[in-house]
Design an enzyme around this catalytic site. Structure first.
Site, PDB file in Angstrom:
ATOM      1  N   ASP A   1      85.323  -8.094  90.518  1.00 36.43           N
ATOM      2  CA  ASP A   1      84.236  -7.965  91.500  1.00 36.43           C
ATOM      3  C   ASP A   1      83.586  -6.585  91.442  1.00 36.43           C
ATOM      4  O   ASP A   1      84.116  -5.640  90.840  1.00 36.43           O
ATOM      5  CB  ASP A   1      84.811  -8.217  92.899  1.00 36.43           C
ATOM      6  CG  ASP A   1      83.766  -8.674  93.901  1.00 36.43           C
ATOM      7  OD1 ASP A   1      82.559  -8.640  93.589  1.00 36.43           O
ATOM      8  OD2 ASP A   1      84.156  -9.076  95.012  1.00 36.43           O
TER       9      ASP A   1
ATOM     10  N   GLU B   1      71.953 -10.896  93.925  1.00 33.45           N
ATOM     11  CA  GLU B   1      71.941 -11.965  94.918  1.00 33.45           C
ATOM     12  C   GLU B   1      70.690 -11.820  95.761  1.00 33.45           C
ATOM     13  O   GLU B   1      70.478 -10.790  96.387  1.00 33.45           O
ATOM     14  CB  GLU B   1      73.170 -11.870  95.831  1.00 33.45           C
ATOM     15  CG  GLU B   1      74.506 -11.963  95.129  1.00 33.45           C
ATOM     16  CD  GLU B   1      75.648 -11.547  96.041  1.00 33.45           C
ATOM     17  OE1 GLU B   1      76.337 -12.422  96.563  1.00 33.45           O
ATOM     18  OE2 GLU B   1      75.825 -10.336  96.255  1.00 33.45           O
TER      19      GLU B   1
ATOM     20  N   GLU C   1      79.220 -15.058  89.568  1.00 28.11           N
ATOM     21  CA  GLU C   1      78.454 -15.068  90.813  1.00 28.11           C
ATOM     22  C   GLU C   1      76.980 -14.912  90.442  1.00 28.11           C
ATOM     23  O   GLU C   1      76.416 -15.775  89.782  1.00 28.11           O
ATOM     24  CB  GLU C   1      78.944 -13.992  91.780  1.00 28.11           C
ATOM     25  CG  GLU C   1      78.440 -14.234  93.195  1.00 28.11           C
ATOM     26  CD  GLU C   1      78.863 -13.155  94.180  1.00 28.11           C
ATOM     27  OE1 GLU C   1      78.795 -13.433  95.381  1.00 28.11           O
ATOM     28  OE2 GLU C   1      79.250 -12.052  93.761  1.00 28.11           O
TER      29      GLU C   1
ATOM     30  N   GLU D   1      79.044 -16.854 100.986  1.00 29.84           N
ATOM     31  CA  GLU D   1      79.508 -15.637 101.663  1.00 29.84           C
ATOM     32  C   GLU D   1      78.406 -15.047 102.538  1.00 29.84           C
ATOM     33  O   GLU D   1      78.676 -14.365 103.532  1.00 29.84           O
ATOM     34  CB  GLU D   1      79.994 -14.606 100.652  1.00 29.84           C
ATOM     35  CG  GLU D   1      78.933 -14.051  99.741  1.00 29.84           C
ATOM     36  CD  GLU D   1      79.482 -13.036  98.753  1.00 29.84           C
ATOM     37  OE1 GLU D   1      78.783 -12.046  98.503  1.00 29.84           O
ATOM     38  OE2 GLU D   1      80.592 -13.214  98.235  1.00 29.84           O
TER      39      GLU D   1
END
Length: 677
Positions: A421, A179, A470, A476
């Site tokens: 996750d 990310e 993701e 988030e």
């Protein structure tokens, strides 16, 4: 196949660039194998005489060339240099690929292929599509292989602008959540000692762009890129995470973290194909979000029929911190709170509720344990009565420890999915684990959402029960970061979304302007306008998509909630009507006879004219519009809804406020309203 003299021609110069040789190192003639895309706009020129390398051209203009290709094995053998070519096979192929849980229901594609078989039991396959080029190694060894390096890299002769997603893993770049926003910089600005994860975009001449990524990543580590200046240009060198030789288990979540690495990238079967290295090419920015190369190059469906797989929307509690009010029980991770979320989902036709982190004691690292405040069987029964399905969150490593038991027990109990996750790696052991999870879950008819995950690599074609991924800098982040999500939202659809769907987790109702935004963990905001949040449900690919805010907020904003819940999550057709990388995007999608159009802008106000010629000719439609209000530049929650009667010959003009957006639902009109354009 063509033989050219070794002086004075463009292809020969590229060969020297790509193989890093000088003229004196090359024989009098070299052999160039030329492969065109079906539409003849792209050409791949492959050289196999001394080193195996290629250059990629668009309308006879050089885009990039490769470094010498090779696979290095334990013991020092390198499959590639000085290899003797045994055979070349040229084929043309047309494919129709079912894609029922994708941005379109069917993909019609064609490609031209060159397959090179060399001595020493290996080969390389090159493919040319209208949307780009790809290649991959294959081996035909009887014994296992231990690969210590894959030699791959991309050479650019000019200092082009690129969009780089750097790994944020420090001190270990291979330990990363994948990310980040994009560093927009010339190739010469690539930061020393950093690695970039994929996809990565380079802006070439004449608005041509290339996105570098990969597909069919099975039992092999994912590729990173390292940029550097070299005498002959700028190069992105492929870098891969080795197999960890030592790991620690995080005491809180059970996440497995490498602390030392071996010298081996992959220990694998000797007879296999390796991941595709993809160079997706666009002449217009609007081609990138609908480029299907990654999906097409993924391995075909391994799970069989897909009719049991249910995409949908998810009422999600983690982003809003279980933040319900006005109830007579204490909100939190308990049975009563989840019943409240189930009631909300049932009221609004939302297919799922997820039980995110906390339902199972995190420090116990045992997915079969439940905290006392949660009664799973009671929740499943209650949700079943309301026609709502439940998804369980878990850490990937913890699930893998009891994978068969967890899938069997929870599927029998009535749970329909896992949100998996905190993998935060893409070395071979983790890639193997994710394939194992996907395959086992499919046997028990469980859907999967891979959070804390690297980018999609055709995984959703191979395992259609894996609905979302993701590997995106999503909503988030607004809980703790001031990073500019508004600009990112009109950038990643052209880069990251090319690889596949995004678990972006949108739907925030506390909408604020750029000046008013600040991160608040327990009561997070959404930068940009309300209409922008609605539009993301159309613009972003997300067959399993969150409603990230709490039921109280959505009930107070029922008009917004109703519009969101009417938007499908899988599509029969998708096209990009207009857009520009990093500035704005307008997407049109069809499900059955209904069309949906969504638009997003950056922080610049923008007036867009939408040509409605994509609608079916001869039909009249009711256009239900959700757009920025006249004061949305000051109060981002301000929006306006209206319905107009339109036909395919007309246009709509929409004003997007800074950080704004719009969403339109087109339904075939039975009884048109009076307000006509």
């Amino acid at each position: 196949m063509r033989a050219f003299p070794a002086n004075g021609i463009r292809c020969f110069v590229l060969y020297i660039l790509s193989t890093w040789l000088t003229v004196g190192n090359v024989e009098a003639k070299i052999t160039i194998h030329s492969l065109f895309s079906p539409n003849k706009k792209l050409e791949l020129q492959v050289v196999t005489d001394t080193q195996i390398s290629f250059c990629l051209l668009h309308k006879e203009n050089v885009l990039l060339s490769s470094l010498p290709l090779g696979l290095q094995l334990e013991g020092g053998t390198v499959l590639g240099p000085e290899a003797r070519l045994l055979s070349v096979e040229r084929t043309e192929q047309q494919e129709t690929i079912p894609s029922p849980l994708y941005r379109k229901d069917t993909i019609h594609t064609r490609y031209n292929q060159l397959d090179f078989l060399f001595d020493n039991g290996f080969g390389i396959t090159f493919r040319m599509y209208d949307g780009g080029a790809a290649y991959r190694f294959y081996t035909q060894w009887a014994d296992s292989l231990y690969i210590t390096q894959e030699h791959t890299g991309f050479l650019f002769t000019e200092d082009y602008t690129c969009y780089i997603p750097y790994s944020r893993g420090e001190p270990n770049p291979f330990q990363s959540s994948f990310e980040n926003t994009y560093a927009v910089t010339p190739l010469s600005g690539f930061e020393k000692d950093k690695l970039a994860f994929l996809p990565l975009l380079v802006c070439l001449e004449n608005n041509v762009k290339v996105v570098l990524t990969e597909s069919d990543l099975e039992s092999y580590p994912g590729m990173y890129l390292k940029g550097e200046k070299v005498p002959k240009g700028y190069v992105f060198q492929g870098v891969f995470a080795p197999i960890p030789s030592e790991t620690n288990v995080h005491p809180f979540r059970g996440q497995v973290v490498p602390v030392a690495y071996s010298e081996v990238l992959a220990a694998t079967s000797g007879t296999r194909t390796f991941p595709w290295r993809i160079m997706a090419i666009s002449e217009k920015d609007t081609e990138l979000p609908v480029n299907d190369l990654v999906y097409c190059l993924g391995a075909p469906n391994k799970t069989g029929p897909t009719d049991w797989i249910k995409p949908g929307k998810v009422a999600w509690e983690w982003w809003n911190n279980w933040g319900i009010t006005g109830v007579d029980f204490q909100a939190g991770i308990n049975t009563e709170t989840y019943k409240y979320y189930i009631d909300f989902a049932a009221e609004n036709g939302i297919e799922y509720v997820v039980l995110d982190e906390g339902w199972s004691p995190p420090s116990g690292h045992d997915i079969m344990k439940t905290i006392p405040e949660i009664d799973l069987e009671e929740l499943v029964d209650y949700a079943g009565q309301k026609n709502v399905d439940l998804i369980l969150w878990c850490v990937g490593y913890v699930l893998d420890n009891k994978l068969e038991e967890a899938c069997r027990v929870y599927s029998e109990m009535g749970f329909k999915g896992f949100k998996v996750d905190f993998m935060d790696r893409d070395d071979q052991p983790v890639v193997d684990m994710l394939y194992r999870i996907a395959e086992t879950a499919a046997r028990y008819r469980i859907t999967v959402n891979f959070h804390g995950m690297y980018k999609p690599t055709g995984f959703n074609r191979t395992f259609p029960n894996v609905l979302n991924f993701e590997g995106v800098f999503g909503m988030e982040q607004s809980k703790w970061s001031r990073e500019d999500l508004v600009t990112y939202d009109v950038t990643f659809p052209y880069i990251r979304m090319l690889a596949g769907p995004v678990d972006y987790t949108q739907g925030g109702m506390r909408n604020v302007t750029r000046e008013d935004f600040h991160p608040v963990y327990n009561h997070p905001m959404a930068a940009g306008t309300r209409a922008r949040q609605v539009a993301t449900y159309i613009v972003f690919d997300n067959p399993l998509v969150m409603l990230c805010d709490n039921p109280v907020a959505y009930r107070k904003e029922q008009e917004t909630t109703d519009f969101i819940t009417k938007i499908p999550v899988v599509w029969d057709q998708t096209c990009i009507l207009k857009g520009e990388l990093g500035k704005y995007i307008v997407s049109a999608r069809r499900k059955d006879s209904r069309w949906f159009v969504g638009g997003l802008t950056d922080w610049n106000e923008r007036t867009l004219t939408i040509d409605l010629s994509f609608l079916e000719p001869g039909r009249t439609y009711n256009a239900h519009i959700f757009r920025d209000g006249v004061n949305a530049h000051r109060h981002a929650t301000d929006y306006k809804t209206e319905t107009k009667t339109v036909t395919t010959e007309q246009v709509l003009t929409v004003l997007l406020r800074p950080g704004g957006g719009f969403a339109i639902m087109f339904e075939v009109a039975d009884n048109p309203p009076c307000d006509t354009l």
